[in-house]
Write a protein that holds these residues in place. Structure first.
Motif, PDB file in Angstrom:
ATOM      1  N   GLN A   3       8.042  16.883  -5.152  1.00 20.23           N
ATOM      2  CA  GLN A   3       6.754  17.071  -4.400  1.00 20.23           C
ATOM      3  C   GLN A   3       6.228  15.889  -3.679  1.00 20.23           C
ATOM      4  N   ALA A   4       6.283  14.687  -4.061  1.00 18.86           N
ATOM      5  CA  ALA A   4       5.958  13.602  -3.331  1.00 18.86           C
ATOM      6  C   ALA A   4       6.609  13.427  -2.167  1.00 18.86           C
ATOM      7  N   TYR A  32       0.884  -1.388  -0.053  1.00 21.64           N
ATOM      8  CA  TYR A  32       0.154  -0.012  -0.145  1.00 21.64           C
ATOM      9  C   TYR A  32       0.726   1.114  -0.010  1.00 21.64           C
ATOM     10  N   TYR A  33       1.863   1.424   0.888  1.00 20.43           N
ATOM     11  CA  TYR A  33       2.783   2.460   1.135  1.00 20.43           C
ATOM     12  C   TYR A  33       3.514   2.582  -0.249  1.00 20.43           C
ATOM     13  N   ILE A  34       4.149   1.796  -1.017  1.00 20.72           N
ATOM     14  CA  ILE A  34       4.784   1.557  -2.316  1.00 20.72           C
ATOM     15  C   ILE A  34       3.874   2.249  -3.242  1.00 20.72           C
ATOM     16  N   ALA A  35       2.641   1.589  -3.300  1.00 24.57           N
ATOM     17  CA  ALA A  35       1.925   2.155  -4.432  1.00 24.57           C
ATOM     18  C   ALA A  35       1.368   3.697  -4.150  1.00 24.57           C
ATOM     19  N   LEU A  36       0.852   3.962  -2.814  1.00 22.89           N
ATOM     20  CA  LEU A  36       0.931   5.267  -2.596  1.00 22.89           C
ATOM     21  C   LEU A  36       1.909   6.360  -2.963  1.00 22.89           C
ATOM     22  N   SER A  37       3.147   5.892  -2.639  1.00 18.30           N
ATOM     23  CA  SER A  37       4.043   6.970  -3.167  1.00 18.30           C
ATOM     24  C   SER A  37       4.417   6.761  -4.732  1.00 18.30           C
ATOM     25  N   TRP A  38       4.239   5.696  -5.391  1.00 18.59           N
ATOM     26  CA  TRP A  38       4.257   5.574  -6.756  1.00 18.59           C
ATOM     27  C   TRP A  38       3.114   6.728  -7.379  1.00 18.59           C
ATOM     28  N   ALA A  39       2.023   6.282  -6.855  1.00 19.65           N
ATOM     29  CA  ALA A  39       0.865   7.283  -7.151  1.00 19.65           C
ATOM     30  C   ALA A  39       1.213   8.755  -6.989  1.00 19.65           C
ATOM     31  N   ALA A  40       1.826   9.270  -6.080  1.00 13.46           N
ATOM     32  CA  ALA A  40       2.306  10.584  -5.921  1.00 13.46           C
ATOM     33  C   ALA A  40       3.304  11.307  -6.721  1.00 13.46           C
ATOM     34  N   VAL A  41       4.082  10.276  -7.050  1.00 12.36           N
ATOM     35  CA  VAL A  41       5.356  10.870  -8.026  1.00 12.36           C
ATOM     36  C   VAL A  41       4.731  10.796  -9.683  1.00 12.36           C
TER      37      VAL A  41
END
Length: 58
Positions: A55-56, A39-48
């Motif tokens: 910004q991420a 979840y945290y990897i997907a969240l950071s990937w979506a932010a980038v």
């Protein structure tokens, strides 16, 4: 002085690492931890993907 509640020579039961309920809990806990990491990897990937890496990170 403390006294024992179990008479000497009686079987206590299965050790915890062989109890099916403990093994089931351990498997569920491990899969939950893996899911949290994904979840945290997907969240950071979506932010980038939405902005820049700077910004991420902010």
């Amino acid at each position: 002085m403390t006294s024992t509640l179990i008479a000497p020579g009686t079987a206590i039961g299965k050790p915890a690492h062989r109890d099916p309920n403990v093994l089931r809990w351990l498997a569920a806990y491990a899969s939950s931890m893996v899911g949290d990491s994904v979840y945290y990897i997907a969240l950071s990937w979506a932010a980038v993907q939405q902005g820049s890496p700077a910004q991420a990170g902010a």
